[in-house]
Design a protein around this motif. Structure first.
Motif, PDB file in Angstrom:
ATOM      1  N   VAL A  34       0.849  -1.201   0.000  1.00  0.00           N
ATOM      2  CA  VAL A  34       0.000   0.000   0.000  1.00  0.00           C
ATOM      3  C   VAL A  34       0.881   1.247   0.000  1.00  0.00           C
ATOM      4  O   VAL A  34       0.647   2.194  -0.754  1.00  0.00           O
ATOM      5  N   LEU A  35       1.915   1.256   0.824  1.00  0.00           N
ATOM      6  CA  LEU A  35       2.846   2.396   0.853  1.00  0.00           C
ATOM      7  C   LEU A  35       3.585   2.517  -0.476  1.00  0.00           C
ATOM      8  O   LEU A  35       3.665   3.596  -1.060  1.00  0.00           O
ATOM      9  N   LYS A  36       4.124   1.395  -0.939  1.00  0.00           N
ATOM     10  CA  LYS A  36       4.958   1.381  -2.140  1.00  0.00           C
ATOM     11  C   LYS A  36       4.195   1.837  -3.376  1.00  0.00           C
ATOM     12  O   LYS A  36       4.758   2.511  -4.230  1.00  0.00           O
ATOM     13  N   ASN A  37       2.912   1.506  -3.443  1.00  0.00           N
ATOM     14  CA  ASN A  37       2.114   1.838  -4.621  1.00  0.00           C
ATOM     15  C   ASN A  37       1.434   3.189  -4.517  1.00  0.00           C
ATOM     16  O   ASN A  37       0.647   3.554  -5.390  1.00  0.00           O
ATOM     17  N   ALA A  50      11.953   3.481  10.320  1.00  0.00           N
ATOM     18  CA  ALA A  50      12.397   2.097  10.156  1.00  0.00           C
ATOM     19  C   ALA A  50      12.755   1.807   8.697  1.00  0.00           C
ATOM     20  O   ALA A  50      13.749   1.132   8.422  1.00  0.00           O
ATOM     21  N   LEU A  51      11.951   2.327   7.768  1.00  0.00           N
ATOM     22  CA  LEU A  51      12.268   2.168   6.345  1.00  0.00           C
ATOM     23  C   LEU A  51      13.615   2.796   6.023  1.00  0.00           C
ATOM     24  O   LEU A  51      14.440   2.200   5.321  1.00  0.00           O
ATOM     25  N   CYS A  52      13.844   3.998   6.540  1.00  0.00           N
ATOM     26  CA  CYS A  52      15.115   4.689   6.290  1.00  0.00           C
ATOM     27  C   CYS A  52      16.294   3.926   6.894  1.00  0.00           C
ATOM     28  O   CYS A  52      17.356   3.843   6.286  1.00  0.00           O
ATOM     29  N   GLU A  53      16.080   3.370   8.080  1.00  0.00           N
ATOM     30  CA  GLU A  53      17.159   2.616   8.730  1.00  0.00           C
ATOM     31  C   GLU A  53      17.513   1.375   7.918  1.00  0.00           C
ATOM     32  O   GLU A  53      18.686   1.128   7.626  1.00  0.00           O
ATOM     33  N   VAL A  54      16.506   0.608   7.531  1.00  0.00           N
ATOM     34  CA  VAL A  54      16.750  -0.629   6.787  1.00  0.00           C
ATOM     35  C   VAL A  54      17.320  -0.336   5.403  1.00  0.00           C
ATOM     36  O   VAL A  54      18.250  -1.016   4.957  1.00  0.00           O
ATOM     37  N   LEU A  55      16.793   0.688   4.732  1.00  0.00           N
ATOM     38  CA  LEU A  55      17.248   1.013   3.378  1.00  0.00           C
ATOM     39  C   LEU A  55      18.461   1.942   3.362  1.00  0.00           C
ATOM     40  O   LEU A  55      18.978   2.257   2.287  1.00  0.00           O
ATOM     41  N   GLU A  56      18.893   2.379   4.551  1.00  0.00           N
ATOM     42  CA  GLU A  56      20.050   3.279   4.683  1.00  0.00           C
ATOM     43  C   GLU A  56      19.897   4.491   3.778  1.00  0.00           C
ATOM     44  O   GLU A  56      20.708   4.742   2.885  1.00  0.00           O
ATOM     45  N   CYS A  57      18.806   5.235   4.020  1.00  0.00           N
ATOM     46  CA  CYS A  57      18.525   6.412   3.208  1.00  0.00           C
ATOM     47  C   CYS A  57      17.858   7.485   4.053  1.00  0.00           C
ATOM     48  O   CYS A  57      17.631   7.288   5.244  1.00  0.00           O
ATOM     49  N   GLN A  58      17.529   8.590   3.436  1.00  0.00           N
ATOM     50  CA  GLN A  58      16.841   9.696   4.077  1.00  0.00           C
ATOM     51  C   GLN A  58      15.370   9.683   3.657  1.00  0.00           C
ATOM     52  O   GLN A  58      15.035   9.159   2.598  1.00  0.00           O
ATOM     53  N   PRO A  59      14.478  10.278   4.468  1.00  0.00           N
ATOM     54  CA  PRO A  59      13.066  10.327   4.086  1.00  0.00           C
ATOM     55  C   PRO A  59      12.843  10.916   2.690  1.00  0.00           C
ATOM     56  O   PRO A  59      11.972  10.453   1.954  1.00  0.00           O
ATOM     57  N   GLY A  60      13.651  11.888   2.311  1.00  0.00           N
ATOM     58  CA  GLY A  60      13.537  12.495   0.990  1.00  0.00           C
ATOM     59  C   GLY A  60      13.885  11.553  -0.149  1.00  0.00           C
ATOM     60  O   GLY A  60      13.544  11.809  -1.298  1.00  0.00           O
ATOM     61  N   ASP A  61      14.567  10.449   0.167  1.00  0.00           N
ATOM     62  CA  ASP A  61      14.847   9.435  -0.851  1.00  0.00           C
ATOM     63  C   ASP A  61      13.613   8.574  -1.123  1.00  0.00           C
ATOM     64  O   ASP A  61      13.529   7.930  -2.168  1.00  0.00           O
ATOM     65  N   LEU A  62      12.671   8.574  -0.179  1.00  0.00           N
ATOM     66  CA  LEU A  62      11.481   7.736  -0.283  1.00  0.00           C
ATOM     67  C   LEU A  62      10.238   8.508  -0.691  1.00  0.00           C
ATOM     68  O   LEU A  62       9.328   7.949  -1.281  1.00  0.00           O
ATOM     69  N   LEU A  63      10.192   9.792  -0.339  1.00  0.00           N
ATOM     70  CA  LEU A  63       9.021  10.628  -0.600  1.00  0.00           C
ATOM     71  C   LEU A  63       9.436  11.907  -1.309  1.00  0.00           C
ATOM     72  O   LEU A  63      10.462  12.487  -0.972  1.00  0.00           O
ATOM     73  N   ARG A  64       8.644  12.317  -2.277  1.00  0.00           N
ATOM     74  CA  ARG A  64       8.895  13.605  -2.930  1.00  0.00           C
ATOM     75  C   ARG A  64       7.572  14.240  -3.329  1.00  0.00           C
ATOM     76  O   ARG A  64       6.580  13.545  -3.522  1.00  0.00           O
ATOM     77  N   TRP A  65       7.575  15.541  -3.435  1.00  0.00           N
ATOM     78  CA  TRP A  65       6.384  16.290  -3.822  1.00  0.00           C
ATOM     79  C   TRP A  65       6.454  16.585  -5.304  1.00  0.00           C
ATOM     80  O   TRP A  65       7.504  16.931  -5.842  1.00  0.00           O
ATOM     81  N   GLU A  66       5.317  16.417  -5.979  1.00  0.00           N
ATOM     82  CA  GLU A  66       5.206  16.726  -7.400  1.00  0.00           C
ATOM     83  C   GLU A  66       3.942  17.548  -7.599  1.00  0.00           C
ATOM     84  O   GLU A  66       2.885  17.184  -7.090  1.00  0.00           O
ATOM     85  N   ALA A  67       4.057  18.627  -8.316  1.00  0.00           N
ATOM     86  CA  ALA A  67       2.891  19.466  -8.571  1.00  0.00           C
ATOM     87  C   ALA A  67       1.847  18.702  -9.356  1.00  0.00           C
ATOM     88  O   ALA A  67       2.166  17.947 -10.277  1.00  0.00           O
ATOM     89  N   GLU A  68       0.589  18.887  -8.970  1.00  0.00           N
ATOM     90  CA  GLU A  68      -0.502  18.247  -9.693  1.00  0.00           C
ATOM     91  C   GLU A  68      -0.828  19.064 -10.933  1.00  0.00           C
ATOM     92  O   GLU A  68      -0.766  20.284 -10.901  1.00  0.00           O
ATOM     93  N   GLU A  69      -1.176  18.397 -12.001  1.00  0.00           N
ATOM     94  CA  GLU A  69      -1.479  19.099 -13.253  1.00  0.00           C
ATOM     95  C   GLU A  69      -2.889  19.612 -13.272  1.00  0.00           C
ATOM     96  O   GLU A  69      -3.791  19.110 -12.714  1.00  0.00           O
TER      97      GLU A  69
END
Length: 69
Positions: A34-37, A50-69
Motif C-alpha cells: 500500500v505504501l509502495k504503490n 524504520a524504512l530509512c534505517e533498513v534502506l540506509e537512506c533519508q526520508p527524501g529518498d522515499l518521498l517527494r512532492w510533485e505538482a498536480e497538473e
C-alpha cells in the motif's frame, strides 16, 4: 497525488524484496505494498524511520512532492 513514493526505487538500489523489507521494518507485506504503490493516506514517522534505517537512506529518498497538473 502530489506526494510520490519512491520506495520501490530504493528497494531496487538495495536489492531487497518486499517480503524481506516488510519483515525487517516490522509491517505486513500488504501494508508495505500500500505504501509502495502510493495508495496510503498516511505513514507513521516510526515506520518511515524504520524504512530509512533498513534502506540506509533519508526520508527524501522515499518521498517527494510533485505538482498536480
Amino acid at each position: 497525488m502530489a506526494i510520490v513514493v519512491d520506495i520501490d526505487v530504493m528497494m531496487a538500489k538495495r536489492k531487497i524484496s518486499v517480503g524481506e523489507l516488510a519483515e525487517r521494518v516490522g509491517i505486513t507485506p500488504a501494508n508495505l505494498a500500500v505504501l509502495k504503490n502510493g495508495r496510503a493516506k498516511a505513514v507513521r514517522f516510526t515506520t518511515l524511520a524504520a524504512l530509512c534505517e533498513v534502506l540506509e537512506c533519508q526520508p527524501g529518498d522515499l518521498l517527494r512532492w510533485e505538482a498536480e497538473e
